[in-house]
Design a protein around this motif. Structure first.
Motif, PDB file in Angstrom:
ATOM      1  N   LEU A 107      49.524  33.647 -14.219  1.00 13.95           N
ATOM      2  CA  LEU A 107      50.452  34.784 -14.137  1.00 13.95           C
ATOM      3  C   LEU A 107      50.863  35.270 -15.519  1.00 13.95           C
ATOM      4  N   LEU A 108      51.183  34.337 -16.414  1.00 20.97           N
ATOM      5  CA  LEU A 108      51.602  34.729 -17.755  1.00 20.97           C
ATOM      6  C   LEU A 108      50.484  35.453 -18.501  1.00 20.97           C
ATOM      7  N   ILE A 109      49.266  34.990 -18.338  1.00 21.23           N
ATOM      8  CA  ILE A 109      48.134  35.632 -19.021  1.00 21.23           C
ATOM      9  C   ILE A 109      47.884  37.024 -18.456  1.00 21.23           C
ATOM     10  N   LEU A 110      47.936  37.157 -17.131  1.00 24.45           N
ATOM     11  CA  LEU A 110      47.775  38.489 -16.525  1.00 24.45           C
ATOM     12  C   LEU A 110      48.896  39.431 -16.974  1.00 24.45           C
ATOM     13  N   TRP A 111      50.108  38.912 -17.022  1.00 24.28           N
ATOM     14  CA  TRP A 111      51.264  39.698 -17.453  1.00 24.28           C
ATOM     15  C   TRP A 111      51.073  40.148 -18.902  1.00 24.28           C
ATOM     16  N   ARG A 112      50.618  39.240 -19.729  1.00 32.47           N
ATOM     17  CA  ARG A 112      50.395  39.596 -21.138  1.00 32.47           C
ATOM     18  C   ARG A 112      49.322  40.680 -21.258  1.00 32.47           C
ATOM     19  N   ASN A 113      48.253  40.561 -20.496  1.00 28.24           N
ATOM     20  CA  ASN A 113      47.200  41.581 -20.532  1.00 28.24           C
ATOM     21  C   ASN A 113      47.725  42.931 -20.076  1.00 28.24           C
ATOM     22  N   GLU A 114      48.588  42.918 -19.061  1.00 32.32           N
ATOM     23  CA  GLU A 114      49.113  44.185 -18.536  1.00 32.32           C
ATOM     24  C   GLU A 114      50.029  44.851 -19.554  1.00 32.32           C
ATOM     25  N   ARG A 115      50.893  44.096 -20.174  1.00 31.63           N
ATOM     26  CA  ARG A 115      51.831  44.708 -21.112  1.00 31.63           C
ATOM     27  C   ARG A 115      51.171  45.085 -22.437  1.00 31.63           C
ATOM     28  N   ALA A 116      49.937  44.591 -22.654  1.00 32.12           N
ATOM     29  CA  ALA A 116      49.198  44.985 -23.857  1.00 32.12           C
ATOM     30  C   ALA A 116      48.580  46.372 -23.723  1.00 32.12           C
ATOM     31  N   LYS A 117      48.540  46.901 -22.505  1.00 29.14           N
ATOM     32  CA  LYS A 117      47.995  48.235 -22.291  1.00 29.14           C
ATOM     33  C   LYS A 117      48.961  49.292 -22.833  1.00 29.14           C
ATOM     34  N   PRO A 118      48.465  50.488 -23.136  1.00 29.33           N
ATOM     35  CA  PRO A 118      49.398  51.585 -23.454  1.00 29.33           C
ATOM     36  C   PRO A 118      50.397  51.752 -22.314  1.00 29.33           C
ATOM     37  N   GLU A 119      51.617  52.109 -22.652  1.00 26.83           N
ATOM     38  CA  GLU A 119      52.684  52.137 -21.651  1.00 26.83           C
ATOM     39  C   GLU A 119      52.342  53.009 -20.449  1.00 26.83           C
ATOM     40  N   GLU A 120      51.645  54.121 -20.684  1.00 28.05           N
ATOM     41  CA  GLU A 120      51.336  55.021 -19.574  1.00 28.05           C
ATOM     42  C   GLU A 120      50.301  54.438 -18.614  1.00 28.05           C
ATOM     43  N   ARG A 121      49.599  53.382 -19.038  1.00 33.54           N
ATOM     44  CA  ARG A 121      48.598  52.762 -18.172  1.00 33.54           C
ATOM     45  C   ARG A 121      49.104  51.486 -17.505  1.00 33.54           C
ATOM     46  N   GLN A 122      50.298  51.070 -17.842  1.00 32.75           N
ATOM     47  CA  GLN A 122      50.857  49.874 -17.230  1.00 32.75           C
ATOM     48  C   GLN A 122      51.327  50.170 -15.806  1.00 32.75           C
ATOM     49  N   THR A 123      51.172  49.170 -14.927  1.00 32.20           N
ATOM     50  CA  THR A 123      51.624  49.306 -13.543  1.00 32.20           C
ATOM     51  C   THR A 123      52.943  48.571 -13.387  1.00 32.20           C
ATOM     52  N   GLU A 124      54.016  49.322 -13.229  1.00 31.69           N
ATOM     53  CA  GLU A 124      55.357  48.737 -13.205  1.00 31.69           C
ATOM     54  C   GLU A 124      55.513  47.738 -12.062  1.00 31.69           C
ATOM     55  N   ALA A 125      54.906  48.039 -10.909  1.00 31.85           N
ATOM     56  CA  ALA A 125      55.033  47.133  -9.764  1.00 31.85           C
ATOM     57  C   ALA A 125      54.410  45.775 -10.085  1.00 31.85           C
ATOM     58  N   TRP A 126      53.310  45.776 -10.818  1.00 31.49           N
ATOM     59  CA  TRP A 126      52.676  44.516 -11.198  1.00 31.49           C
ATOM     60  C   TRP A 126      53.580  43.724 -12.138  1.00 31.49           C
ATOM     61  N   ILE A 127      54.135  44.412 -13.124  1.00 29.07           N
ATOM     62  CA  ILE A 127      55.002  43.738 -14.093  1.00 29.07           C
ATOM     63  C   ILE A 127      56.208  43.126 -13.397  1.00 29.07           C
ATOM     64  N   GLU A 128      56.793  43.850 -12.452  1.00 30.32           N
ATOM     65  CA  GLU A 128      57.927  43.317 -11.699  1.00 30.32           C
ATOM     66  C   GLU A 128      57.508  42.109 -10.862  1.00 30.32           C
ATOM     67  N   ALA A 129      56.312  42.177 -10.273  1.00 30.85           N
ATOM     68  CA  ALA A 129      55.821  41.049  -9.470  1.00 30.85           C
ATOM     69  C   ALA A 129      55.563  39.826 -10.340  1.00 30.85           C
ATOM     70  N   PHE A 130      54.986  40.039 -11.518  1.00 29.27           N
ATOM     71  CA  PHE A 130      54.765  38.913 -12.432  1.00 29.27           C
ATOM     72  C   PHE A 130      56.095  38.255 -12.768  1.00 29.27           C
ATOM     73  N   ALA A 131      57.094  39.055 -13.113  1.00 27.96           N
ATOM     74  CA  ALA A 131      58.400  38.510 -13.496  1.00 27.96           C
ATOM     75  C   ALA A 131      59.020  37.717 -12.347  1.00 27.96           C
TER      76      ALA A 131
END
Length: 204
Positions: A107-131
């Motif tokens: 989960l932490l690695i997936l979360w890190r990969n997601e937040r490394a994307k440009p902000e406009e390409r990040q999926t907020e629902a995924w980030i909330e689910a990871f947290a």
């Protein structure tokens, strides 16, 4: 034995902590190997077509993949049953604890990969689910740390120690120790072990 290795990989660290605990570290030659998701590494792929680390090449040429397989192999050389119980409830508890800690790392690695994307390409629902999942897992380990004997140390504890250390390394802002005194105390004891100090993650 040759290990495709990185000083930043928590899964490689699992293997090396186990190797130190088992007295086998000096039998392993660590080969610096970069395993980046978007860039397959032909050197790793010569041994592991998935281009993932850790990958262990035995002296006879056989190749072992994945930290769980490699640790079981090392345990078989030293024991077996030193870090991975051989049977009964103790085995299933240890493997389940390892699975939960590895899942936390995933989960932490997936979360890190997601937040490394440009902000406009990040999926907020995924980030909330990871947290949500990460914090729930921290809470579960806090509960277990309060119930488990402090002397217990095997593959489940190695996996957990590496996962918590990775959270410190890449997600210091999570402040996972807050409100989790048992888990915080447990990790302090893990970090003091010679095997943990010899394998501490570094950027490089």
């Amino acid at each position: 034995m040759k290990l495709h290795w990185s000083p930043r990989s928590p899964y490689v660290r699992k293997v090396m902590v186990a190797a130190h605990e088992l007295g086998l570290a000096e039998r392993i030659t660590c080969v610096r190997s970069v395993a980046a998701l978007p860039t397959p590494n032909p050197i790793i792929m010569a041994d592991n077509p998935l281009s993932k680390i850790p990958t262990l090449v035995l002296d006879n040429g056989d190749v072992l993949l994945d930290s769980r397989t490699i640790v079981e192999y090392l345990d078989s050389l030293a024991g077996p049953g030193v870090l991975v119980p051989l049977e009964g409830p103790a085995r299933w508890r240890a493997l389940s604890r390892q699975a939960l800690a590895d899942g936390l790392l995933d989960l932490l690695i997936l979360w890190r990969n997601e937040r490394a994307k440009p902000e406009e390409r990040q999926t907020e629902a995924w980030i909330e689910a990871f947290a949500t999942k990460v914090n729930a897992t921290f809470d579960r380990f806090e509960q277990q740390a309060g119930d488990a004997p402090a002397s217990s140390f095997g593959i489940g504890e190695i996996a957990l120690g590496c996962a918590l250390s990775y959270a410190d390394f890449r997600f210091a802002e999570l402040n996972w120790r807050s409100g989790r005194p048992h888990l915080s105390s447990w990790h302090q004891s893990f970090a003091a072990r010679p095997s943990a100090q010899a394998t501490e993650a570094v950027d490089g």
